[in-house]
Scaffold this motif. Structure first.
Motif, short mmCIF file in Angstrom:
data_model
loop_
_atom_site.label_atom_id
_atom_site.label_comp_id
_atom_site.label_asym_id
_atom_site.label_seq_id
_atom_site.Cartn_x
_atom_site.Cartn_y
_atom_site.Cartn_z
N ASN A 140 45.54 -52.26 13.54
CA ASN A 140 46.64 -52.01 12.61
C ASN A 140 47.90 -51.60 13.34
O ASN A 140 49.01 -51.94 12.92
N ASN A 143 50.21 -54.29 14.13
CA ASN A 143 50.99 -54.80 13.00
C ASN A 143 52.20 -53.93 12.68
O ASN A 143 53.00 -54.28 11.82
N ASP A 145 55.79 -52.16 12.65
CA ASP A 145 57.13 -52.59 12.99
C ASP A 145 57.51 -51.99 14.34
O ASP A 145 57.01 -50.95 14.75
N LYS A 357 51.29 -48.99 6.68
CA LYS A 357 51.71 -50.37 6.45
C LYS A 357 53.07 -50.64 7.09
O LYS A 357 53.97 -49.80 7.01
N PRO A 358 53.22 -51.80 7.71
CA PRO A 358 54.54 -52.15 8.26
C PRO A 358 55.52 -52.46 7.14
O PRO A 358 55.13 -52.92 6.06
N THR A 361 57.44 -57.48 6.89
CA THR A 361 56.29 -58.36 6.71
C THR A 361 56.77 -59.71 6.20
O THR A 361 57.94 -59.90 5.85
N ASP A 362 55.85 -60.65 6.15
CA ASP A 362 56.16 -61.96 5.58
C ASP A 362 56.36 -61.84 4.08
O ASP A 362 55.60 -61.15 3.39
N THR A 448 58.05 -67.02 8.13
CA THR A 448 56.93 -66.25 8.66
C THR A 448 57.34 -65.66 10.00
O THR A 448 58.04 -66.31 10.79
#
Length: 619
Positions: A140, A143, A145, A357-358, A361-362, A448
């Protein structure tokens, strides 16, 4: 300087919110990680039962041995029962002399083997769980930033991977041990109750009082444990800073300053650890005092029971043996809360890494980046872009810039003008606060991340190398490249000659951060990586700054070939490296204040002309 943990945003410091959170953490650990190790845990249960049975044999054998010294004994006293009748041998001195040592050795060996196999099973599960947690954490973390990795600091993150997992390992080992000890305790208490229910009631009333002080101590231990673990992260980051900056420390005579910083961290750690040790040290003595009270009460009552004929001598001895055996699991269960609270504090921090969580993201409808084709790079457009780093002023302020496909645009200006920020925004290491950035008309936010970054190669002023072989560090640009292409990339970066002269050539390890190589060698390997990636968009941050004159000439020639037909944005501090750029943009305070070719800017007499006069000594 390493940032203090207390200065960080509240969400970065997991906090205990009560028993519900603790149960939730343990349930999640079980469901997500421990349940897959059920074979080891099932084996541990089997060995736990065997261990309890072997331990229960000791008071029975002792009772049988001492019964042989009382030839006129009754089979059982009025107040309880005897377990030695399960031994199919009369308690005679001859039988005890022959079979007593055999029975005790058998019980001892069975106990030792069960303990060993139990410990092996539980530790195998514990270290497996830790490995899985570390994999999940690092997976994680990758992932995150770019901003999140910089914000957290390497010390805090490394502390979670090392100190927190070590603390959790102790808890994961102790919790199964506590279950084992609870089972042992139940078996021994059952035997105690059957031997003499009055003595059992005394023990049953006294021992639970241990829970009150233990719970109070445990709450404070968890608070202190979290503080200790957070401070380890700060201290690790500070020590890493001092080690990375050893050259500057020596050159600027900063030893006293760095020592004072380190001393302050060590003093802070000492204070936190001393509070923690104070609380933890009180745990065992408190349990010992309660245990002593229980033994004293049992001895007094047992003497009275023996005098009234309700307890035989051998039963009393067996009861004392049981009481002695009880002390170890009781103490273990009593100290479990302290270890458990430390482990829960560590587990909160570990799950925080896994759950974070970043922000970049896409998008749900993100598409692959598709260039217009023709082998001429890609056009890039910045339209009214504004961006500010957290807690700072605008690094880019309403900037607009068009980079035509296949051309080279150079960014010049003083440090802090916003040049590096443009490099951070283009591969979406950060997102703009307002405005748009497009590649061939496609908004970066609608692409993406993988396809966007696949089309960009970056060579920064500080070459980043991993402690792997030279070949591996070049292959980061393209893992699928053939050996011939790797060598061709190295030659293009003027690196092949010195690589072949290394002890193991392309298989030579570069050392931590490439410390086995010179600065110029590290830079040329980073350049070779960019050559191998062969991306249509190149970001060059003073890519030749660390090279000697001869190597710089070779690399400049190679860069001229590489940039042909590709879109290149270059940051330049030495204007001689970009005087042939198609467009030169002079930046100041996040804005483009001048732009044009080298010759055009010289004739205007502005900022660029003054910089050129200083560097080229032109009038």
């Amino acid at each position: 300087m390493a940032q203090k943990q207390d200065d960080k945003p509240p969400e970065k410091q997991p906090r205990d919110k009560g028993k519900g959170v603790s149960l939730s953490l343990m349930a999640r650990l079980w469901r997500g990680y421990m349940v897959c190790y059920w074979p080891q845990l099932a084996a541990a249960v089997l060995f736990m039962v065997t261990l309890a049975a072997a331990e229960a044999m000791f008071p029975v054998i002792i009772e049988w041995v001492f019964a042989s010294f009382d030839t006129g004994r009754q089979a059982t006293a009025d107040g309880g029962r005897s377990f030695m009748d399960y031994i199919p041998l009369e308690p005679t001195p001859r039988n005890v002399m022959i079979w007593g040592p055999v029975l005790l050795l058998t019980a001892g060996c069975l106990n030792a083997a069960s303990q060993y196999l139990y410990s092996l099973s539980t530790n195998a599960a514990a270290i497996g769980v830790l490995r899985d947690l570390q994999k999940a954490m690092f997976g994680n973390f990758l992932n995150y930033d770019y901003a999140q990795t910089r914000e957290d600091g390497s010390g805090q993150l490394v502390s979670r991977f090392t100190n927190d997992t070590t603390t959790l390992r102790e808890s994961l080992t102790r919790v199964p041990n506590a279950i084992r000890d609870i089972f042992r305790l139940l078996v021994l208490l059952t035997m105690m109750a059957l031997y003499d229910w009055v003595l059992f009631l005394i023990v049953a009333l006294i021992y639970p009082t241990i829970g009150l002080p233990v719970t109070w101590i445990g709450k404070r231990l968890r608070k202190y444990a979290g503080g200790v673990q957070n401070q380890i992260g700060d201290m690790t980051g500070q020590l890493a800073e001092s080690m990375r900056g050893a050259r500057m420390v020596k050159t600027y005579n900063l030893e006293d300053y760095e020592k004072s910083r380190a001393d302050a961290s060590f003093e802070e750690r000492h204070a936190l650890l001393f509070k923690f040790v104070q609380m933890r040290a009180a745990n065992d003595p408190m349990i010992m005092v309660v245990g002593a009270i229980a033994v004293a009460a049992v001895i007094g009552t047992a003497a009275w029971r023996f005098s009234t004929g309700d307890l035989t001598g051998e039963q009393l001895i067996a009861f004392v043996v049981i009481l002695t055996l009880l002390s170890q699991p009781a103490r273990s269960i009593g100290t479990l809360n302290a270890v458990l609270q430390e482990g829960l504090a560590a587990l909160e921090r570990i799950f925080w890494v896994i759950d974070r969580k970043p922000e970049i993201t896409d998008a749900a409808d993100a598409k692959e980046l598709v260039l217009n084709g023709g082998g001429t790079g890609a056009s890039i457009e910045f339209a009214d872009v504004r961006f500010a780093y957290p807690g700072g002023e605008a690094a880019i302020d309403d900037l607009s810039l068009t980079v035509p496909a296949g051309q080279m645009v150079a960014l010049v200006g003083e440090s802090g003008a916003g040049k590096s920020t443009i490099f951070n925004l283009l591969p979406r290491l950060y997102d703009t606060a307002s405005g748009t950035i497009t590649i061939d008309g496609q908004d970066l936010r609608g692409l993406t991340l993988k396809s966007l970054r696949d089309h960009i190669a970056l060579v920064s002023q500080e070459a980043i190398l991993f402690d792997d072989s030279v070949e591996a560090n070049i292959r980061f640009g393209n893992w699928a490249a053939s050996e011939e292409k790797v060598i061709a990339a190295a030659k293009a970066a003027a690196a092949d000659e010195f690589i072949r002269a290394l002890p193991s050539g392309y298989q030579t390890r570069v050392g931590d951060a490439g410390n086995n190589l010179s600065g110029g060698q590290r830079q040329r390997i980073a350049l070779a990586r960019a050559f191998l990636k062969d991306a249509p968009i190149l970001l060059l941050d003073e890519a030749t700054s660390a090279l000697d004159a001869e190597s710089e000439r070779k690399v400049q020639e190679a860069l001229a070939r590489l940039t042909e037909g590709r879109t290149t944005i270059a940051i330049a501090h030495r204007l001689s490296t970009v005087r042939d750029a198609d467009l030169i943009c002079v930046m100041d305070r996040g804005q483009i204040v001048e732009q044009g070719t080298h010759e055009e800017l010289l004739t205007r007499g502005g900022i660029y002309s003054r910089l050129a006069a200083l560097q080229f000594r032109e009038d």
